[in-house]
Design an enzyme around this catalytic site. Structure first.
Site, short mmCIF file in Angstrom:
data_model
loop_
_atom_site.label_atom_id
_atom_site.label_comp_id
_atom_site.label_asym_id
_atom_site.label_seq_id
_atom_site.Cartn_x
_atom_site.Cartn_y
_atom_site.Cartn_z
N ARG A 154 26.72 -11.49 -14.38
CA ARG A 154 27.84 -10.65 -14.78
C ARG A 154 28.02 -10.79 -16.29
O ARG A 154 27.72 -11.83 -16.87
CB ARG A 154 29.12 -11.06 -14.06
CG ARG A 154 29.06 -10.96 -12.54
CD ARG A 154 30.33 -11.48 -11.91
NE ARG A 154 30.31 -11.40 -10.45
CZ ARG A 154 29.91 -12.38 -9.66
NH1 ARG A 154 29.49 -13.53 -10.18
NH2 ARG A 154 29.91 -12.22 -8.34
N LYS A 178 32.43 -16.32 -10.77
CA LYS A 178 33.81 -16.01 -10.42
C LYS A 178 34.34 -17.05 -9.45
O LYS A 178 33.62 -17.56 -8.60
CB LYS A 178 33.89 -14.61 -9.82
CG LYS A 178 33.65 -13.51 -10.84
CD LYS A 178 33.97 -12.15 -10.29
CE LYS A 178 33.89 -11.09 -11.38
NZ LYS A 178 34.23 -9.74 -10.89
N HIS A 256 26.72 -3.57 -16.22
CA HIS A 256 26.62 -3.71 -14.77
C HIS A 256 25.41 -2.99 -14.21
O HIS A 256 24.86 -3.40 -13.18
CB HIS A 256 27.90 -3.19 -14.12
CG HIS A 256 28.36 -4.04 -12.97
ND1 HIS A 256 28.79 -5.34 -13.12
CD2 HIS A 256 28.45 -3.78 -11.64
CE1 HIS A 256 29.12 -5.83 -11.94
NE2 HIS A 256 28.92 -4.91 -11.03
N ARG A 259 22.62 -5.32 -14.14
CA ARG A 259 22.75 -6.22 -12.98
C ARG A 259 22.22 -5.52 -11.73
O ARG A 259 21.50 -6.12 -10.92
CB ARG A 259 24.21 -6.62 -12.83
CG ARG A 259 24.53 -7.55 -11.66
CD ARG A 259 25.97 -8.04 -11.84
NE ARG A 259 26.58 -8.52 -10.61
CZ ARG A 259 26.48 -9.76 -10.13
NH1 ARG A 259 25.74 -10.64 -10.77
NH2 ARG A 259 27.11 -10.10 -9.03
N HIS A 282 27.04 -13.38 -4.98
CA HIS A 282 27.89 -12.66 -4.03
C HIS A 282 28.39 -13.61 -2.95
O HIS A 282 27.61 -14.38 -2.39
CB HIS A 282 27.11 -11.52 -3.36
CG HIS A 282 26.91 -10.33 -4.24
ND1 HIS A 282 25.94 -9.38 -4.00
CD2 HIS A 282 27.54 -9.94 -5.37
CE1 HIS A 282 26.00 -8.45 -4.93
NE2 HIS A 282 26.96 -8.77 -5.78
N TYR A 291 22.17 -2.64 -2.07
CA TYR A 291 20.93 -2.39 -2.79
C TYR A 291 19.81 -1.88 -1.87
O TYR A 291 18.89 -1.23 -2.35
CB TYR A 291 20.49 -3.66 -3.54
CG TYR A 291 21.49 -4.03 -4.60
CD1 TYR A 291 21.66 -3.23 -5.73
CD2 TYR A 291 22.32 -5.13 -4.46
CE1 TYR A 291 22.60 -3.52 -6.69
CE2 TYR A 291 23.28 -5.44 -5.41
CZ TYR A 291 23.41 -4.63 -6.53
OH TYR A 291 24.36 -4.92 -7.46
#
Length: 317
Positions: A154, A178, A256, A259, A282, A291
């Site tokens: 990120r 995160k 992004h 990414r 994730h 994806y």
């Protein structure tokens, strides 16, 4: 009053991340802001706020929106804004749970994330090597883009990397994601070469700054601004500059999308979803599964473009 301030802080931080990481358009940000402020005001009347709201309250708000006669598209947009801010809050560690994750609203077509093909990524990397006011800028820009594409980080994780994580020609980088979760991401040989070259240029500049009485930065990509490191917003603008310089449509390119390209290209070359989930950080493999749909869509396009049976029989080309 304190709760109201906190709610406004939630919204402003969320919108800043949307602008910096996803390149959200101004009109989109304004719509998110209006929708979330409406929800915050409704919660305030219920004696609640973003931090305390549960699933029942969110569904109660949606029922109220329906009772007001709001259109299906407006209600879907408001739920989307609520879902996104709670996903962001969960990933940032502001909440231990996501109260909106299982709420289903009025149906709207799900858009797949934009991505880039390998040739477009190569153009961006080439542009990074040639774009910058000085040789040091060009070395830094190359390092930023090589690391982003090699790791799928990120943008916040990338720009705030501590320089200590990059010492010693590492094969892996430790990334603080995160919610304070750490993960290891491997570096490709081009990324390692770009990193080593940037470290030399960065350290020279830092030595000069220290000689002038300034403090040495602890960040890999230092800045003299308030944060101490390159900001998300500045990197977003840089990526747009590289797109224009490299001849890639600027509307397709944000930090992004790099990414997304990382994940899609890995999947296309045989990587499994669980591995990609780990590399991207994730929390749920369901997030990573998007994806597979991106890849399926791309494969369908290739078949329609190149398979002889997919061509119009009247087309002599």
């Amino acid at each position: 009053m304190a709760a109201q301030v906190a709610q406004h802080q939630w919204i402003s931080t969320f919108l800043e991340a949307q602008a910096a990481e996803l390149g959200a358009a101004t009109n989109t940000l304004l719509a998110y802001g209006r929708d979330l402020k409406d929800f915050a005001d409704w919660l305030d009347k219920q004696g609640s706020d973003f931090a305390k709201a549960d699933r029942d309250q969110i569904e109660g708000y949606l029922i109220d929106c329906d009772a007001q006669g709001l259109s299906q598209s407006t209600r879907a947009r408001r739920l989307s804004a609520i879902k996104q801010i709670y996903r962001f809050a969960f990933e940032e560690g502001w909440r231990d749970t996501n109260p909106a994750i299982q709420i289903k609203g009025p149906g709207r077509q799900k858009r797949l994330p934009k991505t880039l093909d390998v040739a477009e990524v190569d153009k961006l990397l080439d542009a990074a090597r040639q774009t910058g006011r000085s040789p040091a800028d060009r070395v830094r820009n190359t390092c930023l883009m090589e690391l982003l594409y090699a790791t799928g980080m990120r943008v916040t994780e990338l720009v705030s990397l501590p320089v200590s994580s990059a010492r010693g020609d590492p094969r892996m980088l430790l990334v603080l994601g995160k919610g304070g979760k750490e993960r290891m991401v491997p570096l490709s040989p081009p990324a390692r070469d770009a990193l080593a070259e940037w470290l030399r240029a960065r350290d020279e500049a830092e030595d000069e700054a220290v000689a002038k009485g300034k403090q040495r930065s602890r960040f890999l990509f230092p800045s003299r601004g308030k944060s101490g490191h390159l900001t998300r917003h500045r990197f977003f603008l840089l990526v747009k500059e590289l797109a224009i310089s490299g001849g890639v449509p600027a509307e397709k390119v944000t930090p992004h999308t790099l990414r997304h390209a990382f994940a899609t290209h890995l999947l296309a070359n045989g990587a499994d979803l669980r591995s990609i989930q780990t590399l991207l950080g994730h929390a749920d493999v369901a997030t990573t599964e998007i994806y597979t749909h991106v890849l399926d869509e791309r494969l369908a396009e290739l078949v329609l473009e190149h398979h002889p049976l997919a061509k119009d029989p009247d087309d002599k080309g």
